[in-house]
Enzyme design. Sequence first.
Site, PDB file in Angstrom:
ATOM      1  N   LEU A  32       0.821  -1.219   0.000  1.00 24.39           N
ATOM      2  CA  LEU A  32       0.000   0.000   0.000  1.00 24.39           C
ATOM      3  C   LEU A  32       0.854   1.268   0.000  1.00 24.39           C
ATOM      4  O   LEU A  32       1.915   1.319   0.613  1.00 24.39           O
ATOM      5  CB  LEU A  32      -0.940  -0.021   1.213  1.00 24.39           C
ATOM      6  CG  LEU A  32      -1.898  -1.217   1.250  1.00 24.39           C
ATOM      7  CD1 LEU A  32      -2.788  -1.165   2.489  1.00 24.39           C
ATOM      8  CD2 LEU A  32      -2.761  -1.300  -0.017  1.00 24.39           C
ATOM      9  N   HIS A  36      -3.361   4.281  -2.603  1.00 24.45           N
ATOM     10  CA  HIS A  36      -4.342   3.495  -1.844  1.00 24.45           C
ATOM     11  C   HIS A  36      -4.860   4.322  -0.656  1.00 24.45           C
ATOM     12  O   HIS A  36      -6.039   4.257  -0.316  1.00 24.45           O
ATOM     13  CB  HIS A  36      -3.705   2.213  -1.306  1.00 24.45           C
ATOM     14  CG  HIS A  36      -3.139   1.301  -2.370  1.00 24.45           C
ATOM     15  ND1 HIS A  36      -1.797   1.045  -2.471  1.00 24.45           N
ATOM     16  CD2 HIS A  36      -3.741   0.590  -3.348  1.00 24.45           C
ATOM     17  CE1 HIS A  36      -1.591   0.199  -3.475  1.00 24.45           C
ATOM     18  NE2 HIS A  36      -2.753  -0.094  -4.030  1.00 24.45           N
ATOM     19  N   ASP A 149      -5.884   3.528 -12.910  1.00 25.93           N
ATOM     20  CA  ASP A 149      -6.201   2.357 -13.729  1.00 25.93           C
ATOM     21  C   ASP A 149      -7.537   2.641 -14.426  1.00 25.93           C
ATOM     22  O   ASP A 149      -8.570   2.065 -14.092  1.00 25.93           O
ATOM     23  CB  ASP A 149      -6.282   1.115 -12.841  1.00 25.93           C
ATOM     24  CG  ASP A 149      -4.963   0.862 -12.127  1.00 25.93           C
ATOM     25  OD1 ASP A 149      -4.076   0.274 -12.741  1.00 25.93           O
ATOM     26  OD2 ASP A 149      -4.809   1.301 -10.970  1.00 25.93           O
ATOM     27  N   ARG A 186       4.399  -1.045  -8.096  1.00 26.68           N
ATOM     28  CA  ARG A 186       5.519  -1.512  -8.935  1.00 26.68           C
ATOM     29  C   ARG A 186       6.675  -0.511  -8.975  1.00 26.68           C
ATOM     30  O   ARG A 186       7.761  -0.867  -9.433  1.00 26.68           O
ATOM     31  CB  ARG A 186       5.029  -1.834 -10.346  1.00 26.68           C
ATOM     32  CG  ARG A 186       4.155  -3.089 -10.391  1.00 26.68           C
ATOM     33  CD  ARG A 186       3.852  -3.551 -11.814  1.00 26.68           C
ATOM     34  NE  ARG A 186       3.251  -4.869 -11.841  1.00 26.68           N
ATOM     35  CZ  ARG A 186       1.938  -5.119 -11.971  1.00 26.68           C
ATOM     36  NH1 ARG A 186       1.090  -4.111 -12.096  1.00 26.68           N
ATOM     37  NH2 ARG A 186       1.482  -6.358 -11.987  1.00 26.68           N
TER      38      ARG A 186
END
Length: 282
Positions: A32, A36, A149, A186
């Site tokens: 996280l 987030h 996203d 990532r």
Amino acid sequence: MRLVHTIAVLRKELAAFPAVQTRGFVPTMGALHAGHGRLIHRARAECDQVMVSVFVNPLQFGPKEDYTGYPRTLQEDCAFCDARGVDILFAPEAEEIYPRPQLTFVEVSRMSEPLCGRFRPNHFRGVTTVVLKLFHMIQPHRAYFGEKDAQQLALIRRMVLDLNLPTTIVAVPTVREDDGLACSSRNRYLNPQQRQAAVVLYRALQAAQNQIAAGATDPRQVQAAALAILQQEPLARVEYLELVDPDEMQAVTQITGPARLAGAIWIGSTRLIDNVLCQPPG
Ligand code: AMP
């Protein structure tokens, strides 16, 4: 905060709070970060019960992707959620969610084909299937997803409409590092040199966004300008860069209204995605 690993205990926990009016749900794959954190913050402000899931979903990774190496930091994630007032953290093992091979899938056709769908076959089928499973387990009134996203968000919105699910989908703007790089689990794969190079994606998207704000109407011209910036960064390899309509994610041929410019690049063996909403003048 309750940390729950099984569906049976989750159901008991949820049944213990029958008076909950608004259950907010933030699905994540863990590791996280501030992105987030923004989703959780929004859920905490709008809901009387907040649930987060941390689940690295094998169904959405291709055979050559980073499922095994994906960062798993449950202890830190627990502290992160606890500090932000999360009520229940659901962190199941893969066997709990997939005790047998999954034969039932939900797929949002057409919208899952362009952009990431072109390079990650079955990825979105894995995402929508696990989100629907989690929605069934958790029965949230509101669920929070990041614009980072954008294709995933659009697909989930459409799944909710198409399947008449009683959950309101809330979109949360992309949270960025100081230099503009979108926060991502990532990013921790990047070494310092790669980390510096990674910001080129947002710079390229911004350049295109500015051109559209200044009146450019030809997507090819705008995409070419963004690609030229990406190509100046020797550590970056472009996977795709495309202007699409914000609802259905289909390529636009002429810029006449708001459009989303989305891109994916590789920096070494790390794949990064980002997108911006572009508004023509007026
Ligand atoms: P992930 O753990 O990467 O699957 O992401 C879980 C949720 O957090 C998804 O809805 C993402 O879109 C959202 N998210 C991830 N990164 C960001 C970010 N930088 N800003 C806003 N939301 C994000």
